[in-house]
Scaffold this active site. Structure first.
Site, PDB file in Angstrom:
ATOM      1  N   ASP A  10       0.186   1.318 -24.428  1.00 46.00           N
ATOM      2  CA  ASP A  10       0.355   2.365 -25.434  1.00 46.00           C
ATOM      3  C   ASP A  10      -0.090   1.775 -26.771  1.00 46.00           C
ATOM      4  OD1 ASP A  10       1.289   4.864 -26.605  1.00 46.00           O
ATOM      5  OD2 ASP A  10       2.944   3.704 -27.421  1.00 46.00           O
ATOM      6  N   SER A  11      -0.147   2.620 -27.786  1.00 50.99           N
ATOM      7  CA  SER A  11      -0.517   2.125 -29.111  1.00 50.99           C
ATOM      8  C   SER A  11       0.614   1.289 -29.734  1.00 50.99           C
ATOM      9  CB  SER A  11      -0.842   3.307 -30.025  1.00 50.99           C
ATOM     10  OG  SER A  11       0.278   4.167 -30.092  1.00 50.99           O
ATOM     11  N   CYS A  73       0.395   6.946 -23.003  1.00 50.71           N
ATOM     12  CA  CYS A  73       0.048   7.367 -24.358  1.00 50.71           C
ATOM     13  C   CYS A  73      -0.597   8.748 -24.270  1.00 50.71           C
ATOM     14  CB  CYS A  73      -0.932   6.357 -24.962  1.00 50.71           C
ATOM     15  SG  CYS A  73      -1.543   6.836 -26.590  1.00 50.71           S
ATOM     16  N   GLU A 151       8.113   3.591 -35.044  1.00 49.37           N
ATOM     17  CA  GLU A 151       7.666   2.200 -35.210  1.00 49.37           C
ATOM     18  C   GLU A 151       8.469   1.491 -36.311  1.00 49.37           C
ATOM     19  OE1 GLU A 151       5.204   0.410 -33.431  1.00 49.37           O
ATOM     20  OE2 GLU A 151       5.076   2.099 -32.045  1.00 49.37           O
ATOM     21  N   CYS A 185       3.956  13.063 -26.755  1.00 50.61           N
ATOM     22  CA  CYS A 185       3.595  11.715 -27.194  1.00 50.61           C
ATOM     23  C   CYS A 185       4.725  10.827 -26.683  1.00 50.61           C
ATOM     24  CB  CYS A 185       3.525  11.689 -28.712  1.00 50.61           C
ATOM     25  SG  CYS A 185       3.487  10.040 -29.424  1.00 50.61           S
ATOM     26  N   HIS A 187       6.008   8.272 -27.752  1.00 51.27           N
ATOM     27  CA  HIS A 187       6.962   7.799 -28.763  1.00 51.27           C
ATOM     28  C   HIS A 187       8.136   8.777 -28.933  1.00 51.27           C
ATOM     29  CE1 HIS A 187       3.900   4.932 -30.104  1.00 51.27           C
ATOM     30  NE2 HIS A 187       4.728   4.446 -31.004  1.00 51.27           N
TER      31      HIS A 187
HETATM   32  N1  DGL Z   1       2.557   7.018 -27.930  1.00 49.09           N
HETATM   33  C1  DGL Z   1       1.292   7.521 -28.412  1.00 49.09           C
HETATM   34  C2  DGL Z   1       1.031   8.883 -27.787  1.00 49.09           C
HETATM   35  O1  DGL Z   1       1.625   9.152 -26.767  1.00 49.09           O
HETATM   36  C3  DGL Z   1       1.276   7.480 -29.889  1.00 49.09           C
HETATM   37  C4  DGL Z   1      -0.076   7.701 -30.419  1.00 49.09           C
HETATM   38  C5  DGL Z   1      -0.316   7.122 -31.749  1.00 49.09           C
HETATM   39  O2  DGL Z   1      -0.387   5.906 -31.821  1.00 49.09           O
HETATM   40  O3  DGL Z   1      -0.524   7.879 -32.684  1.00 49.09           O
HETATM   41  O4  DGL Z   1       0.246   9.667 -28.249  1.00 49.09           O
END
Ligand code: DGL
Length: 270
Positions: A10-11, A73, A151, A185, A187
């Site tokens: 993931d990011s 992600c 984050e 998302c 997150h």
């Molecule tokens: N967890 C990522 C997603 O599902 C976050 C994306 C991001 O870094 O903006 O989209």
């Protein structure tokens, strides 16, 4: 093959929502997690940049000999449509299992989808829902501030910044009477309690990390790729920036202290 780890990326922290579920459904599996904390967020970037990052992330996981790659992600899943074609192992993303779970859950045929700018712009969940049932009404909303809030670790249910931001983004959707909301998302499930309290307990929240983990376990079983070992699986964490911030928030979210089991990597080398 079966004892090789499952690779998840993931990011940043978001993919841990999938890891948490993978560990609970398949406790014997080894997992390698990569969070691209040095380049988060992905959701406001161009498709070509997201694609370049995602391919580096996947190559990093392959360097750890993973048996499957999971893009935990929503942004990558929505925009990098050829990722599975370039990988030598099974690849899954969050869209298909999450859309299917939402269609299954709705009673009034009104589904809300929240995600990053890139995810909502791609209409990935909307298209997938309409493929299953074209009569369903899909109401979409981008929520770009949710990722930095997570984050930053503003994740307690009574955090005033998280509460205010949820109210600001979700008021219209609430007024439109959706009975199901896709947390599109990975997150966002980390903010599930705040979101749930705002939209009301009758609204079902579909966790993309969870649905993807369930889907992964079914696929591994079908392909006879589950780990045959009886011992507890190991989980290794890698990030592309400071390890400290990740360790703290990840430990709270996973309900286990991941201690110094986090390694920083130079993702540009992959
Ligand atoms: N967890 C990522 C997603 O599902 C976050 C994306 C991001 O870094 O903006 O989209």
């Amino acid at each position: 093959m079966s004892s090789q780890p499952i690779g998840v990326f993931d990011s940043g922290l978001g993919g841990l929502t999938a890891v948490k579920q993978l560990r609970s459904i398949m406790p014997h599996e080894n997992i390698v997690y990569f969070g691209d904390t040095g380049r988060v967020p992905y959701g406001n970037r161009s498709v070509s940049t997201i694609s370049r990052y995602a391919k580096q992330d996947a190559r990093f996981l392959l360097s750890h000999n993973v048996k499957m790659v999971i893009a935990a992600c929503g942004t990558v899943s929505s925009t990098v449509l050829d990722l599975g074609d370039v990988l030598p192992v099974p690849y899954i993303n969050v869209i298909i299992p999450t859309a299917a779970a939402a269609v299954e859950a709705t009673k009034n045929g009104k589904i809300g989808v929240i995600g990053t700018r890139a995810t909502i712009g791609s209409c990935s969940y909307k298209k997938e829902i309409e493929k299953i049932d074209p009569k369903i009404q899909v109401i979409q909303r981008e929520c770009p501030l949710f990722v930095p809030i997570v984050e930053e670790g503003f994740i307690s249910p009574d955090d005033p910044i998280a509460k205010l931001t949820v109210e600001r983004y979700l008021s219209d959707m609430k007024a439109q009477n959706v009975d199901t909301v896709i947390l599109g998302c990975t997150h966002y499930p980390i903010l599930k309690q705040v979101i749930g309290e705002f939209v009301g307990e009758s609204v079902k929240l579909i966790d993309s990390g969870k649905e993807t983990a369930i889907y992964a376990s079914k696929l591994l079983k079908k392909e006879n790729m589950l780990n045959k070992s009886d011992s507890a699986g190991e989980c290794s964490f890698f990030v592309s920036d400071r390890t400290e911030d990740f360790t703290n928030t990840a430990s709270i979210f996973l309900n286990s202290n991941i201690g110094d089991n986090v390694t920083r990597v130079d993702i540009w080398n992959f």
